[in-house]
Design a protein around this motif. Structure first.
Motif, PDB file in Angstrom:
ATOM      1  N   ARG A   5       0.826  -1.205   0.000  1.00 41.56           N
ATOM      2  CA  ARG A   5       0.000   0.000   0.000  1.00 41.56           C
ATOM      3  C   ARG A   5       0.864   1.261   0.000  1.00 41.56           C
ATOM      4  O   ARG A   5       1.715   1.443   0.864  1.00 41.56           O
ATOM      5  CB  ARG A   5      -0.898   0.009   1.243  1.00 41.56           C
ATOM      6  CG  ARG A   5      -1.761   1.260   1.355  1.00 41.56           C
ATOM      7  CD  ARG A   5      -2.529   1.315   2.661  1.00 41.56           C
ATOM      8  NE  ARG A   5      -3.194   2.612   2.773  1.00 41.56           N
ATOM      9  CZ  ARG A   5      -2.633   3.698   3.291  1.00 41.56           C
ATOM     10  NH1 ARG A   5      -1.402   3.636   3.756  1.00 41.56           N
ATOM     11  NH2 ARG A   5      -3.299   4.835   3.353  1.00 41.56           N
ATOM     12  N   GLU A  58      -1.770  -2.895  15.790  1.00 36.46           N
ATOM     13  CA  GLU A  58      -1.966  -3.514  14.479  1.00 36.46           C
ATOM     14  C   GLU A  58      -3.434  -3.465  14.059  1.00 36.46           C
ATOM     15  O   GLU A  58      -3.748  -3.221  12.884  1.00 36.46           O
ATOM     16  CB  GLU A  58      -1.470  -4.954  14.509  1.00 36.46           C
ATOM     17  CG  GLU A  58      -1.348  -5.588  13.134  1.00 36.46           C
ATOM     18  CD  GLU A  58      -0.662  -6.938  13.190  1.00 36.46           C
ATOM     19  OE1 GLU A  58      -1.228  -7.867  13.820  1.00 36.46           O
ATOM     20  OE2 GLU A  58       0.440  -7.073  12.629  1.00 36.46           O
ATOM     21  N   HIS A  59      -4.344  -3.660  15.007  1.00 40.16           N
ATOM     22  CA  HIS A  59      -5.775  -3.549  14.696  1.00 40.16           C
ATOM     23  C   HIS A  59      -6.139  -2.112  14.300  1.00 40.16           C
ATOM     24  O   HIS A  59      -6.965  -1.893  13.395  1.00 40.16           O
ATOM     25  CB  HIS A  59      -6.615  -3.972  15.903  1.00 40.16           C
ATOM     26  CG  HIS A  59      -6.534  -5.430  16.225  1.00 40.16           C
ATOM     27  ND1 HIS A  59      -6.389  -6.396  15.272  1.00 40.16           N
ATOM     28  CD2 HIS A  59      -6.576  -6.088  17.427  1.00 40.16           C
ATOM     29  CE1 HIS A  59      -6.346  -7.598  15.846  1.00 40.16           C
ATOM     30  NE2 HIS A  59      -6.463  -7.422  17.158  1.00 40.16           N
ATOM     31  N   ARG A  62      -4.983  -1.548  10.805  1.00 40.63           N
ATOM     32  CA  ARG A  62      -5.863  -2.267   9.869  1.00 40.63           C
ATOM     33  C   ARG A  62      -7.170  -1.494   9.655  1.00 40.63           C
ATOM     34  O   ARG A  62      -7.672  -1.396   8.527  1.00 40.63           O
ATOM     35  CB  ARG A  62      -6.146  -3.660  10.435  1.00 40.63           C
ATOM     36  CG  ARG A  62      -6.870  -4.600   9.482  1.00 40.63           C
ATOM     37  CD  ARG A  62      -6.956  -6.006  10.060  1.00 40.63           C
ATOM     38  NE  ARG A  62      -5.654  -6.637  10.129  1.00 40.63           N
ATOM     39  CZ  ARG A  62      -5.063  -7.002  11.282  1.00 40.63           C
ATOM     40  NH1 ARG A  62      -5.658  -6.762  12.449  1.00 40.63           N
ATOM     41  NH2 ARG A  62      -3.884  -7.592  11.266  1.00 40.63           N
ATOM     42  N   LYS A  65      -6.651   1.428   7.260  1.00 41.90           N
ATOM     43  CA  LYS A  65      -6.476   1.067   5.856  1.00 41.90           C
ATOM     44  C   LYS A  65      -7.812   0.801   5.160  1.00 41.90           C
ATOM     45  O   LYS A  65      -7.896   0.894   3.926  1.00 41.90           O
ATOM     46  CB  LYS A  65      -5.548  -0.147   5.745  1.00 41.90           C
ATOM     47  CG  LYS A  65      -4.105   0.193   6.089  1.00 41.90           C
ATOM     48  CD  LYS A  65      -3.130  -0.906   5.706  1.00 41.90           C
ATOM     49  CE  LYS A  65      -3.284  -2.120   6.581  1.00 41.90           C
ATOM     50  NZ  LYS A  65      -2.229  -3.120   6.322  1.00 41.90           N
ATOM     51  N   LEU A  66      -8.853   0.524   5.933  1.00 36.64           N
ATOM     52  CA  LEU A  66     -10.178   0.355   5.334  1.00 36.64           C
ATOM     53  C   LEU A  66     -10.624   1.628   4.628  1.00 36.64           C
ATOM     54  O   LEU A  66     -11.424   1.583   3.693  1.00 36.64           O
ATOM     55  CB  LEU A  66     -11.200  -0.025   6.411  1.00 36.64           C
ATOM     56  CG  LEU A  66     -11.070  -1.411   7.052  1.00 36.64           C
ATOM     57  CD1 LEU A  66     -12.058  -1.534   8.203  1.00 36.64           C
ATOM     58  CD2 LEU A  66     -11.306  -2.505   6.027  1.00 36.64           C
ATOM     59  N   CYS A  89       3.997  -3.300  11.931  1.00 32.55           N
ATOM     60  CA  CYS A  89       2.535  -3.372  12.043  1.00 32.55           C
ATOM     61  C   CYS A  89       1.860  -2.714  10.844  1.00 32.55           C
ATOM     62  O   CYS A  89       0.640  -2.619  10.797  1.00 32.55           O
ATOM     63  CB  CYS A  89       2.065  -2.688  13.328  1.00 32.55           C
ATOM     64  SG  CYS A  89       2.556  -3.520  14.856  1.00 32.55           S
ATOM     65  N   ASP A  90       2.659  -2.229   9.910  1.00 28.36           N
ATOM     66  CA  ASP A  90       2.242  -1.557   8.678  1.00 28.36           C
ATOM     67  C   ASP A  90       1.769  -0.131   8.897  1.00 28.36           C
ATOM     68  O   ASP A  90       0.997   0.414   8.095  1.00 28.36           O
ATOM     69  CB  ASP A  90       1.189  -2.343   7.906  1.00 28.36           C
ATOM     70  CG  ASP A  90       1.279  -2.073   6.399  1.00 28.36           C
ATOM     71  OD1 ASP A  90       2.338  -1.595   5.940  1.00 28.36           O
ATOM     72  OD2 ASP A  90       0.301  -2.321   5.681  1.00 28.36           O
ATOM     73  N   MET A 127       2.887  -7.619   8.264  1.00 29.52           N
ATOM     74  CA  MET A 127       1.963  -7.019   7.314  1.00 29.52           C
ATOM     75  C   MET A 127       2.651  -6.033   6.384  1.00 29.52           C
ATOM     76  O   MET A 127       2.257  -5.871   5.230  1.00 29.52           O
ATOM     77  CB  MET A 127       0.827  -6.327   8.076  1.00 29.52           C
ATOM     78  CG  MET A 127      -0.321  -5.876   7.193  1.00 29.52           C
ATOM     79  SD  MET A 127      -1.078  -7.248   6.282  1.00 29.52           S
ATOM     80  CE  MET A 127      -1.402  -6.473   4.706  1.00 29.52           C
ATOM     81  N   ASP A 128       3.704  -5.358   6.871  1.00 32.46           N
ATOM     82  CA  ASP A 128       4.355  -4.363   6.026  1.00 32.46           C
ATOM     83  C   ASP A 128       5.059  -4.994   4.828  1.00 32.46           C
ATOM     84  O   ASP A 128       5.299  -4.329   3.821  1.00 32.46           O
ATOM     85  CB  ASP A 128       5.351  -3.521   6.823  1.00 32.46           C
ATOM     86  CG  ASP A 128       6.534  -4.321   7.335  1.00 32.46           C
ATOM     87  OD1 ASP A 128       6.353  -5.503   7.692  1.00 32.46           O
ATOM     88  OD2 ASP A 128       7.644  -3.749   7.405  1.00 32.46           O
TER      89      ASP A 128
END
Length: 270
Positions: A5, A58-59, A62, A65-66, A89-90, A127-128
């Motif tokens: 991303r 991390e949550h 996430r 990113k939605l 954790c991105d 995730m990254d």
């Protein structure tokens, strides 16, 4: 085909746009979704002053990113793991507080950037790196071009050498911390005091001189001024402040205007 991303903020800044962010102290990912629905470019999460754990972080990432929101994690100032784990954790960016020298800035860059900018230790199994589902060369390039680093200038000592700090290659933005700076000079909370404003302007000028972006922690009612200074990234408010103000308004409105009527109605209905 798997794809890493890209950063929304970097995309906006490269297009000459301004990016609004919202600071969040509360850990519920649903609050991040509210920020996304509001149209924010990013949320500012905090590991320095907030008891975030890594799994919940991390949550939160996430959830952001939605809505194609970036996440900026203000880290604990310290060692390698504090700086690298948010990226793993991105999170899109990290904010390192209380930078006081060019050497500190170089050390941060060295820990989080890949060659040729730094010597980041590689583990693309999070995730990254899409859990090792992309080539390492692509992952390393992404770390250097779509992840960003913000350094905070928050003390008179840092202000004295801000030009040297801004000249360090490999990081992206300087953010002036008016709260801590005002405290350090004996003007606690006076974000619009002339000495504090002068310091903010000096930080912005140093950043622009060396090709870095300028970020502010809060507008403090000075939107036009900070825009004129060349600011690119703007923090518009914080969840705890906005919720606190909303709750106080609701309660004071009820107590001050409708309390007796409401109480009478309750008793009359019995």
């Amino acid at each position: 085909m798997t794809k890493l991303r890209p950063s929304r903020i970097l995309r906006e800044l490269r297009a000459g746009q301004r990016s609004p962010i919202i600071k969040l102290n509360l850990g519920d990912p649903r609050i991040i979704e509210l920020a996304g629905l509001a149209g924010a470019s990013a949320v500012w999460l905090c590991n320095e002053h907030v008891p975030n754990d890594w799994l919940n972080l991390e949550h939160q990432v996430r959830a952001a990113k939605l809505y194609d929101m970036d996440t900026i994690v203000r880290v604990n100032k310290g060692g390698y793991s504090e700086y690298v784990k948010p990226f793993e954790c991105d999170a899109t960016g990290i904010m390192v507080p209380h930078i006081t020298s060019a050497e500190e800035a170089r050390n941060v860059v060295d820990m989080v950037r890949c060659q040729p900018l730094g010597h980041k230790a590689l583990d693309a199994g999070n995730m990254d790196g899409l859990f090792c589902q992309v080539p390492l060369t692509e992952y390393a390039h992404h770390c250097n071009t779509e992840k960003f680093v913000i350094l905070q200038i928050e003390s008179p000592e840092a202000l004295e050498v801000v030009d040297e700090i801004a000249a360090v290659p490999g990081f992206d933005m300087l953010l002036f911390g008016a709260g801590d700076f005002s405290h350090r000079i004996g003007k606690l909370g006076q974000a619009t005091h002339p000495e504090v404003v002068a310091a903010r302007k000096k930080v912005a000028a140093a950043a622009l001189k060396h090709g870095k972006y300028v970020a502010v922690a809060s507008l403090f009612g000075q939107k036009d001024e900070v825009i004129a200074e060349g600011t690119h990234v703007y923090t518009l408010g914080a969840d705890v402040i906005e919720l606190g103000n909303a709750f106080k308004t609701m309660v004071s409105t009820f107590v001050g205007t409708n309390a007796s009527t409401a109480t009478d109605s309750v008793y009359k209905s019995k």
